[in-house]
Design a protein around this motif. Structure first.
Motif, PDB file in Angstrom:
ATOM      1  N   ASP A   1      11.193  -9.981 -20.269  1.00 14.94           N
ATOM      2  CA  ASP A   1      11.243  -8.527 -20.154  1.00 14.94           C
ATOM      3  C   ASP A   1      12.419  -7.969 -20.958  1.00 14.94           C
ATOM      4  N   PRO A   2      12.157  -7.243 -22.054  1.00 15.37           N
ATOM      5  CA  PRO A   2      13.262  -6.711 -22.874  1.00 15.37           C
ATOM      6  C   PRO A   2      14.008  -5.571 -22.215  1.00 15.37           C
ATOM      7  N   GLY A   3      13.454  -5.002 -21.120  1.00 18.87           N
ATOM      8  CA  GLY A   3      14.110  -3.871 -20.486  1.00 18.87           C
ATOM      9  C   GLY A   3      15.248  -4.259 -19.565  1.00 18.87           C
ATOM     10  N   ILE A   4      15.416  -5.549 -19.302  1.00 18.22           N
ATOM     11  CA  ILE A   4      16.485  -6.008 -18.415  1.00 18.22           C
ATOM     12  C   ILE A   4      17.665  -6.480 -19.261  1.00 18.22           C
ATOM     13  N   PRO A   5      18.889  -6.049 -18.961  1.00 16.94           N
ATOM     14  CA  PRO A   5      20.058  -6.540 -19.714  1.00 16.94           C
ATOM     15  C   PRO A   5      20.157  -8.061 -19.648  1.00 16.94           C
ATOM     16  N   ASP A   6      20.699  -8.667 -20.687  1.00 12.50           N
ATOM     17  CA  ASP A   6      20.732 -10.129 -20.791  1.00 12.50           C
ATOM     18  C   ASP A   6      21.417 -10.790 -19.603  1.00 12.50           C
ATOM     19  N   ASP A   7      22.594 -10.297 -19.232  1.00 15.50           N
ATOM     20  CA  ASP A   7      23.337 -10.914 -18.128  1.00 15.50           C
ATOM     21  C   ASP A   7      22.568 -10.819 -16.817  1.00 15.50           C
ATOM     22  N   GLU A   8      21.995  -9.654 -16.561  1.00 15.07           N
ATOM     23  CA  GLU A   8      21.247  -9.460 -15.331  1.00 15.07           C
ATOM     24  C   GLU A   8      19.982 -10.323 -15.333  1.00 15.07           C
ATOM     25  N   ARG A   9      19.307 -10.405 -16.477  1.00 14.48           N
ATOM     26  CA  ARG A   9      18.093 -11.208 -16.563  1.00 14.48           C
ATOM     27  C   ARG A   9      18.395 -12.668 -16.279  1.00 14.48           C
ATOM     28  N   ALA A  10      19.465 -13.197 -16.886  1.00 13.89           N
ATOM     29  CA  ALA A  10      19.817 -14.600 -16.690  1.00 13.89           C
ATOM     30  C   ALA A  10      20.143 -14.898 -15.241  1.00 13.89           C
ATOM     31  N   SER A  11      20.865 -13.982 -14.596  1.00 21.17           N
ATOM     32  CA  SER A  11      21.224 -14.186 -13.196  1.00 21.17           C
ATOM     33  C   SER A  11      19.994 -14.151 -12.297  1.00 21.17           C
ATOM     34  N   ARG A  12      19.095 -13.188 -12.519  1.00 20.34           N
ATOM     35  CA  ARG A  12      17.898 -13.064 -11.694  1.00 20.34           C
ATOM     36  C   ARG A  12      16.967 -14.262 -11.863  1.00 20.34           C
ATOM     37  N   VAL A  13      16.804 -14.721 -13.104  1.00 16.63           N
ATOM     38  CA  VAL A  13      15.927 -15.861 -13.360  1.00 16.63           C
ATOM     39  C   VAL A  13      16.505 -17.127 -12.741  1.00 16.63           C
ATOM     40  N   ALA A  14      17.821 -17.329 -12.868  1.00 16.00           N
ATOM     41  CA  ALA A  14      18.453 -18.521 -12.288  1.00 16.00           C
ATOM     42  C   ALA A  14      18.282 -18.541 -10.774  1.00 16.00           C
ATOM     43  N   THR A  15      18.476 -17.379 -10.138  1.00 17.23           N
ATOM     44  CA  THR A  15      18.314 -17.302  -8.682  1.00 17.23           C
ATOM     45  C   THR A  15      16.876 -17.600  -8.275  1.00 17.23           C
ATOM     46  N   ALA A  16      15.923 -17.089  -9.053  1.00 13.79           N
ATOM     47  CA  ALA A  16      14.514 -17.303  -8.739  1.00 13.79           C
ATOM     48  C   ALA A  16      14.130 -18.775  -8.884  1.00 13.79           C
ATOM     49  N   TYR A  17      14.579 -19.413  -9.977  1.00 15.24           N
ATOM     50  CA  TYR A  17      14.279 -20.839 -10.162  1.00 15.24           C
ATOM     51  C   TYR A  17      14.897 -21.671  -9.040  1.00 15.24           C
ATOM     52  N   ASP A  18      16.146 -21.392  -8.678  1.00 13.78           N
ATOM     53  CA  ASP A  18      16.824 -22.156  -7.620  1.00 13.78           C
ATOM     54  C   ASP A  18      16.100 -21.996  -6.282  1.00 13.78           C
ATOM     55  N   ARG A  19      15.704 -20.775  -5.944  1.00 10.86           N
ATOM     56  CA  ARG A  19      15.020 -20.532  -4.679  1.00 10.86           C
ATOM     57  C   ARG A  19      13.672 -21.261  -4.646  1.00 10.86           C
ATOM     58  N   PHE A  20      12.939 -21.197  -5.773  1.00  9.45           N
ATOM     59  CA  PHE A  20      11.641 -21.859  -5.842  1.00  9.45           C
ATOM     60  C   PHE A  20      11.793 -23.378  -5.705  1.00  9.45           C
ATOM     61  N   ALA A  21      12.791 -23.955  -6.425  1.00  8.28           N
ATOM     62  CA  ALA A  21      12.994 -25.402  -6.375  1.00  8.28           C
ATOM     63  C   ALA A  21      13.382 -25.857  -4.970  1.00  8.28           C
ATOM     64  N   ASP A  22      14.216 -25.098  -4.285  1.00  2.45           N
ATOM     65  CA  ASP A  22      14.621 -25.465  -2.925  1.00  2.45           C
ATOM     66  C   ASP A  22      13.428 -25.421  -1.964  1.00  2.45           C
ATOM     67  N   GLU A  23      12.590 -24.417  -2.138  1.00  6.68           N
ATOM     68  CA  GLU A  23      11.456 -24.251  -1.225  1.00  6.68           C
ATOM     69  C   GLU A  23      10.426 -25.368  -1.384  1.00  6.68           C
ATOM     70  N   TRP A  24      10.185 -25.799  -2.624  1.00  8.71           N
ATOM     71  CA  TRP A  24       9.130 -26.769  -2.895  1.00  8.71           C
ATOM     72  C   TRP A  24       9.648 -28.165  -3.195  1.00  8.71           C
ATOM     73  N   PHE A  25      10.953 -28.413  -3.007  1.00  8.46           N
ATOM     74  CA  PHE A  25      11.560 -29.672  -3.440  1.00  8.46           C
ATOM     75  C   PHE A  25      10.888 -30.888  -2.807  1.00  8.46           C
ATOM     76  N   ASP A  26      10.578 -30.819  -1.530  1.00  9.21           N
ATOM     77  CA  ASP A  26       9.965 -31.960  -0.836  1.00  9.21           C
ATOM     78  C   ASP A  26       8.465 -31.802  -0.663  1.00  9.21           C
TER      79      ASP A  26
END
Length: 396
Positions: free
Chosen positions: A12-37
């Motif tokens: 999404d080009p409408g999201i600032p780079d720093d905010e995009r990176a933080s949001r994506v990292a949080t989303a990946y971490d949450r998804f990995a924790d939920e489905w890890f096992d």
């Protein structure tokens, strides 16, 4: 579907780079924790998060995360991807850039390396035809490079490096030995002698080492080629050398070269070849002073003006490479001469002061330098290109 939504946010080009990176990292971490096992799909999120960490300059954090995904989900495509990512972060890597035609004084080799203690170089004798691309848009075959890299080198040398075991690529400027043998070679670089001997984990490029410099008119008007042959270091013109024009054979779909014209340089080192109706080939120069090969698309250029003495003053310019990254200095070599219409001959113009300017496409000046021609009419200079900011030119 959740991973697709995360990918959508990443693009999404409408999201600032720093905010995009933080949001994506949080989303990946949450998804990995939920489905890890629960499912190996968690390893996909771990893999993508690790790639982002690696690209963000945090290789050790990426390595720990990749190992976590590989250990939890072994022998699955998702876990294998994490395993290969961790392996690539720890694996030694070497790549380099240098000129295809190397002449004295030799330029440095720009090397990018990680996880190595020393750099081992080897020169393997090659055929001059190897210096040319197999097609106008491709490189000589990888198989040819690999086969040559396993052969014994004409010359080998080693350079120690430091600060190179943090899993990050570091740039080194390596000076080449001054007594390299002349000819066409495959230059191979690896982390040690064993890697360059077996061609495994090594990086290789074809180069030519020569004492000659060839300045050729780049206009190619009417299929005629005009040029001048010099000794690269002194700028002295070379007479009596053989100049051959080669082009690709239509009968072999361009895989083979055929000679289409031959001439010799005159008393002033000048030559002219008429009627070469193809840009897909090379010039090959040979003589007592050595040889050199120049593809048709890698010419230097001439500039001609008329002085008060009504002689055609000519400046021949060559640069050390075709493309430059921001911050790379542009090394310029040139020759100043004049054509005497009465004598029908060119003469060197020693002592001429040359002003050089580096201009962008909008004619903004990005750099300037001055040089004075020596007794042979040769001159050299360095133009600095800005490395950061809005003053970096896209093209010049």
């Amino acid at each position: 579907s959740v991973l697709r939504r995360i990918d959508y946010e990443l693009a999404d080009p409408g999201i600032p780079d720093d905010e995009r990176a933080s949001r994506v990292a949080t989303a990946y971490d949450r998804f990995a924790d939920e489905w890890f096992d629960k499912s190996p799909v968690a390893a996909t999120a771990i893999f993508r998060r690790a790639v982002a960490l690696r690209d963000g300059g945090k290789p050790f954090a990426a390595l720990r995360l990749a190992r976590k995904g590989a250990f939890r989900w072994p022998q699955t495509p998702e876990g294998d991807a994490c395993h290969e990512l961790g392996r690539s972060i720890k694996f030694p890597e070497i790549q380099f850039e240098t000129e295809r035609i190397l002449s004295s004084p030799f330029p440095s080799i720009d090397v990018w390396a990680k996880n190595v203690s020393r750099l081992h170089f080897k020169l393997v004798k090659a055929d001059w035809r190897d210096l040319l691309t197999k097609s106008p848009h491709g490189d000589t075959s990888r198989d040819r490079k690999f086969a040559l890299s396993r052969e014994k080198g004409e010359r080998e040398w080693e350079v120690p490096v430091s600060r190179c075991h943090d899993c990050k690529l570091h740039r080194f400027s390596i000076r080449m030995p001054s007594d390299l043998p002349r000819g066409a070679y495959l230059l191979v670089a690896g982390k040690d002698e064993d890697s360059v001997c077996h061609g495994v984990g090594a990086f290789a490029e074809f180069v030519e080492i020569t004492d000659l410099a060839l300045a050729v008119d780049s206009t190619f008007e009417g299929g005629d080629i005009r040029g001048t042959l010099f000794l690269s270091e002194s700028g002295r013109r070379v007479k009596g050398a053989t100049v051959e024009a080669w082009r690709r054979s239509d009968a072999t779909d361009g895989d083979e070269l055929v000679r289409c014209a031959t001439t010799r340089t005159d008393e002033n080192g000048d030559f002219e070849i008429r009627g070469v109706n193809s840009l897909d080939g090379c010039l090959r120069v040979s003589g007592d002073v050595g040889e050199t090969v120049v593809p048709f698309d890698r010419y230097g250029s001439y500039g001609v003006s008329y002085g008060e003495d009504m002689k055609a003053h000519r400046l021949s310019l060559l640069t050390d490479r075709v493309l430059y990254r921001p911050g790379q200095p542009i090394l310029v070599k040139g020759f100043a001469g004049a054509f005497d219409s009465e004598k029908r001959a060119y003469e060197a113009k020693p002592g001429i002061k040359v002003n050089l300017e580096l201009l962008g496409l909008d004619f903004r000046r990005f750099g300037r330098a001055t040089a004075t021609a020596n007794d042979w009419g040769a001159f050299s200079a360095v133009l600095d290109v800005p490395s950061t900011g809005s003053h970096v030119p896209d093209a010049v």
